[in-house]
Design a protein around this motif. Structure first.
Motif, PDB file in Angstrom:
ATOM      1  N   CYS A  13       0.838  -1.198   0.000  1.00 41.90           N
ATOM      2  CA  CYS A  13       0.000   0.000   0.000  1.00 41.90           C
ATOM      3  C   CYS A  13       0.873   1.249   0.000  1.00 41.90           C
ATOM      4  O   CYS A  13       1.917   1.289   0.653  1.00 41.90           O
ATOM      5  N   SER A  14       0.447   2.253  -0.732  1.00 39.03           N
ATOM      6  CA  SER A  14       1.111   3.546  -0.741  1.00 39.03           C
ATOM      7  C   SER A  14       0.046   4.627  -0.626  1.00 39.03           C
ATOM      8  O   SER A  14      -1.130   4.324  -0.380  1.00 39.03           O
ATOM      9  N   CYS A  15       0.455   5.867  -0.788  1.00 35.55           N
ATOM     10  CA  CYS A  15      -0.519   6.963  -0.802  1.00 35.55           C
ATOM     11  C   CYS A  15      -0.072   8.004  -1.816  1.00 35.55           C
ATOM     12  O   CYS A  15       0.986   7.867  -2.444  1.00 35.55           O
ATOM     13  N   ARG A  16      -0.867   9.019  -1.976  1.00 35.30           N
ATOM     14  CA  ARG A  16      -0.590  10.070  -2.963  1.00 35.30           C
ATOM     15  C   ARG A  16       0.663  10.849  -2.559  1.00 35.30           C
ATOM     16  O   ARG A  16       0.799  11.287  -1.407  1.00 35.30           O
ATOM     17  N   LEU A  17       1.572  11.035  -3.493  1.00 38.25           N
ATOM     18  CA  LEU A  17       2.795  11.799  -3.247  1.00 38.25           C
ATOM     19  C   LEU A  17       2.713  13.130  -3.985  1.00 38.25           C
ATOM     20  O   LEU A  17       2.345  13.183  -5.157  1.00 38.25           O
ATOM     21  N   VAL A  18       3.063  14.199  -3.279  1.00 38.91           N
ATOM     22  CA  VAL A  18       3.066  15.532  -3.882  1.00 38.91           C
ATOM     23  C   VAL A  18       4.400  16.206  -3.588  1.00 38.91           C
ATOM     24  O   VAL A  18       5.104  15.836  -2.642  1.00 38.91           O
ATOM     25  N   ASP A  19       4.760  17.209  -4.412  1.00 43.92           N
ATOM     26  CA  ASP A  19       5.993  17.945  -4.157  1.00 43.92           C
ATOM     27  C   ASP A  19       5.750  19.056  -3.139  1.00 43.92           C
ATOM     28  O   ASP A  19       4.641  19.186  -2.586  1.00 43.92           O
ATOM     29  N   LYS A  20       6.754  19.864  -2.894  1.00 46.03           N
ATOM     30  CA  LYS A  20       6.649  20.909  -1.870  1.00 46.03           C
ATOM     31  C   LYS A  20       5.576  21.943  -2.210  1.00 46.03           C
ATOM     32  O   LYS A  20       5.062  22.631  -1.322  1.00 46.03           O
ATOM     33  N   GLN A  50     -13.796   4.888  -3.840  1.00 48.27           N
ATOM     34  CA  GLN A  50     -13.220   4.922  -2.483  1.00 48.27           C
ATOM     35  C   GLN A  50     -11.873   5.637  -2.447  1.00 48.27           C
ATOM     36  O   GLN A  50     -11.210   5.670  -1.412  1.00 48.27           O
ATOM     37  N   GLY A  51     -11.471   6.228  -3.563  1.00 47.16           N
ATOM     38  CA  GLY A  51     -10.194   6.941  -3.619  1.00 47.16           C
ATOM     39  C   GLY A  51      -9.001   6.013  -3.719  1.00 47.16           C
ATOM     40  O   GLY A  51      -7.883   6.404  -3.364  1.00 47.16           O
ATOM     41  N   ILE A  52      -9.207   4.802  -4.231  1.00 44.36           N
ATOM     42  CA  ILE A  52      -8.137   3.815  -4.323  1.00 44.36           C
ATOM     43  C   ILE A  52      -7.694   3.673  -5.782  1.00 44.36           C
ATOM     44  O   ILE A  52      -8.516   3.518  -6.686  1.00 44.36           O
ATOM     45  N   ILE A  53      -6.393   3.760  -5.993  1.00 45.09           N
ATOM     46  CA  ILE A  53      -5.799   3.526  -7.306  1.00 45.09           C
ATOM     47  C   ILE A  53      -5.148   2.147  -7.278  1.00 45.09           C
ATOM     48  O   ILE A  53      -4.524   1.768  -6.287  1.00 45.09           O
ATOM     49  N   GLU A  54      -5.288   1.396  -8.361  1.00 49.57           N
ATOM     50  CA  GLU A  54      -4.680   0.070  -8.450  1.00 49.57           C
ATOM     51  C   GLU A  54      -3.680   0.034  -9.606  1.00 49.57           C
ATOM     52  O   GLU A  54      -3.984  -0.473 -10.689  1.00 49.57           O
ATOM     53  N   PRO A  55      -2.484   0.564  -9.392  1.00 51.41           N
ATOM     54  CA  PRO A  55      -1.474   0.572 -10.452  1.00 51.41           C
ATOM     55  C   PRO A  55      -0.734  -0.759 -10.518  1.00 51.41           C
ATOM     56  O   PRO A  55      -0.910  -1.626  -9.652  1.00 51.41           O
ATOM     57  N   LEU A  56       0.116  -0.895 -11.528  1.00 51.13           N
ATOM     58  CA  LEU A  56       0.986  -2.065 -11.562  1.00 51.13           C
ATOM     59  C   LEU A  56       2.065  -1.958 -10.484  1.00 51.13           C
ATOM     60  O   LEU A  56       2.387  -2.921  -9.803  1.00 51.13           O
ATOM     61  N   TYR A  57       2.618  -0.740 -10.341  1.00 52.52           N
ATOM     62  CA  TYR A  57       3.558  -0.560  -9.230  1.00 52.52           C
ATOM     63  C   TYR A  57       3.577   0.895  -8.776  1.00 52.52           C
ATOM     64  O   TYR A  57       3.170   1.792  -9.518  1.00 52.52           O
ATOM     65  N   VAL A  58       4.012   1.091  -7.528  1.00 54.62           N
ATOM     66  CA  VAL A  58       4.196   2.426  -6.969  1.00 54.62           C
ATOM     67  C   VAL A  58       5.668   2.595  -6.624  1.00 54.62           C
ATOM     68  O   VAL A  58       6.335   1.636  -6.217  1.00 54.62           O
ATOM     69  N   ILE A  59       6.183   3.786  -6.772  1.00 55.48           N
ATOM     70  CA  ILE A  59       7.602   4.018  -6.541  1.00 55.48           C
ATOM     71  C   ILE A  59       7.954   3.788  -5.069  1.00 55.48           C
ATOM     72  O   ILE A  59       7.101   3.888  -4.182  1.00 55.48           O
ATOM     73  N   GLY A  60       9.225   3.492  -4.827  1.00 55.45           N
ATOM     74  CA  GLY A  60       9.671   3.079  -3.494  1.00 55.45           C
ATOM     75  C   GLY A  60       9.775   4.173  -2.465  1.00 55.45           C
ATOM     76  O   GLY A  60      10.185   3.902  -1.331  1.00 55.45           O
ATOM     77  N   ALA A  61       9.408   5.414  -2.808  1.00 57.64           N
ATOM     78  CA  ALA A  61       9.472   6.501  -1.823  1.00 57.64           C
ATOM     79  C   ALA A  61       8.550   6.256  -0.645  1.00 57.64           C
ATOM     80  O   ALA A  61       8.786   6.748   0.458  1.00 57.64           O
ATOM     81  N   CYS A  62       7.486   5.491  -0.862  1.00 58.70           N
ATOM     82  CA  CYS A  62       6.519   5.181   0.191  1.00 58.70           C
ATOM     83  C   CYS A  62       5.858   3.851  -0.145  1.00 58.70           C
ATOM     84  O   CYS A  62       5.023   3.784  -1.055  1.00 58.70           O
ATOM     85  N   GLN A  63       6.231   2.810   0.584  1.00 55.98           N
ATOM     86  CA  GLN A  63       5.660   1.482   0.374  1.00 55.98           C
ATOM     87  C   GLN A  63       5.471   0.800   1.731  1.00 55.98           C
ATOM     88  O   GLN A  63       6.432   0.644   2.478  1.00 55.98           O
ATOM     89  N   MET A  64       4.245   0.399   2.025  1.00 54.22           N
ATOM     90  CA  MET A  64       3.965  -0.314   3.270  1.00 54.22           C
ATOM     91  C   MET A  64       3.494  -1.730   2.954  1.00 54.22           C
ATOM     92  O   MET A  64       2.690  -1.935   2.028  1.00 54.22           O
ATOM     93  N   PHE A  65       3.998  -2.688   3.723  1.00 49.94           N
ATOM     94  CA  PHE A  65       3.640  -4.092   3.530  1.00 49.94           C
ATOM     95  C   PHE A  65       3.844  -4.816   4.852  1.00 49.94           C
ATOM     96  O   PHE A  65       4.393  -4.255   5.819  1.00 49.94           O
ATOM     97  N   SER A  66       3.422  -6.060   4.906  1.00 52.25           N
ATOM     98  CA  SER A  66       3.491  -6.822   6.151  1.00 52.25           C
ATOM     99  C   SER A  66       4.705  -7.748   6.157  1.00 52.25           C
ATOM    100  O   SER A  66       5.312  -8.035   5.119  1.00 52.25           O
ATOM    101  N   GLN A  67       5.030  -8.249   7.343  1.00 54.50           N
ATOM    102  CA  GLN A  67       6.094  -9.239   7.463  1.00 54.50           C
ATOM    103  C   GLN A  67       5.744 -10.495   6.685  1.00 54.50           C
ATOM    104  O   GLN A  67       6.626 -11.189   6.169  1.00 54.50           O
ATOM    105  N   GLU A  68       4.448 -10.790   6.587  1.00 62.88           N
ATOM    106  CA  GLU A  68       4.016 -11.980   5.858  1.00 62.88           C
ATOM    107  C   GLU A  68       4.410 -11.897   4.394  1.00 62.88           C
ATOM    108  O   GLU A  68       4.779 -12.914   3.773  1.00 62.88           O
ATOM    109  N   ILE A  69       4.341 -10.698   3.815  1.00 61.30           N
ATOM    110  CA  ILE A  69       4.743 -10.510   2.422  1.00 61.30           C
ATOM    111  C   ILE A  69       6.232 -10.807   2.254  1.00 61.30           C
ATOM    112  O   ILE A  69       6.651 -11.447   1.286  1.00 61.30           O
ATOM    113  N   VAL A  70       7.032 -10.354   3.200  1.00 63.37           N
ATOM    114  CA  VAL A  70       8.476 -10.613   3.120  1.00 63.37           C
ATOM    115  C   VAL A  70       8.748 -12.110   3.159  1.00 63.37           C
ATOM    116  O   VAL A  70       9.583 -12.633   2.403  1.00 63.37           O
TER     117      VAL A  70
END
Length: 248
Positions: free
Chosen positions: A113-120, A155-175
């Motif tokens: 899971c990630s979220c929307r990223l914006v610049d300054k 619901q404000g959810i985007i389902e991309p193929l991938y999100v950049i690594g600046a913000c990525q959350m996942f569980s220990q189970e995924i690892v």
């Protein structure tokens, strides 16, 4: 432990001060931990961290090990049920981080899971992407590529193929199921490879468009494409293209 936040840094003292200030609530929460991996900074970052944040877990490398290897160091020692990879040039919010955590709890089919990223200035970053491919890269370099537009659902959810690594959350189970980041990739596209492997394991990638984190985006490889980092980035892309047969 509820959450481990993993941040790597390399000569990014100015960014790190703002990043850690934004994580105040989590630094002072006993159910969370913040792990910093320093890739041989020489700009005073280590002195700052040891003086201002002695409670954080600090891993110091004697050389710049790159993104994937450094993040793996953090993942290996993380004790949280969930792990959050953040770039050091981000400024997070408690609301956004907690929203990502809740989303993983309530959507067991979501592996990352990630979220929307914006610049300054508040302008949105193109952080939801299709998988890289050789021809896609060439078209982008030539300025003739069309960016893939991902639209959020009701619901404000985007389902991309991938999100950049600046913000990525996942569980220990995924690892446990997917393994660590691919250390053959020094810098980019380790994030695309990671998301692809999570998807191949049967999980979805979600981005919460209603929650925002600031990302003071830097592209040193674009400014200096033939620097050592730029050459390592090109090598990593070629490796990714070959590994996943991504010619287009």
């Amino acid at each position: 432990m509820r959450l481990s936040i993993i941040i790597i840094t390399y000569n990014g003292l100015g960014f790190m001060t703002r990043c850690l200030a934004s994580l105040h609530d989590f630094i002072n929460d006993s159910s969370c931990e913040v792990i910093i991996i320093d890739n041989h900074s020489t700009d005073g970052t280590l002195d700052f961290l040891r003086e201002k944040y002695p409670q954080l877990q600090l891993i110091v490398n004697s050389e710049n090990r790159g993104v994937a290897a450094a993040r793996n160091q953090g993942i290996k020692v993380a004790k949280g049920d969930k792990l959050l990879l953040l770039d050091n040039d981000t400024e997070a919010t408690t609301t956004a981080i907690n929203a990502m955590s809740r989303h993983l709890d309530t959507h067991p089919h979501v592996g990352l899971c990630s979220c929307r990223l914006v610049d300054k200035q508040g302008l949105p970053q193109d952080s939801c992407k299709p998988y890289p491919g050789l021809m896609i890269k060439l078209r982008n370099v030539l300025g003739i590529g069309n960016k893939t537009q991902y639209e959020p659902n009701d619901q404000g959810i985007i389902e991309p193929l991938y999100v950049i690594g600046a913000c990525q959350m996942f569980s220990q189970e995924i690892v446990k199921k997917v393994g660590l980041l691919d250390e053959h990739i020094f810098y980019g596209p380790e994030d695309a490879d990671w998301c692809m492997r999570i998807s191949q394991a049967g999980y979805s990638i979600h981005c919460l468009n209603n929650h925002t984190i600031i990302h003071d985006y830097r592209r040193s490889t674009k400014r200096r494409p033939f620097s050592r980092l730029g050459r390592l980035h090109i090598k990593a892309l070629l490796y990714f293209y070959y590994k996943h047969k991504r010619l287009f």
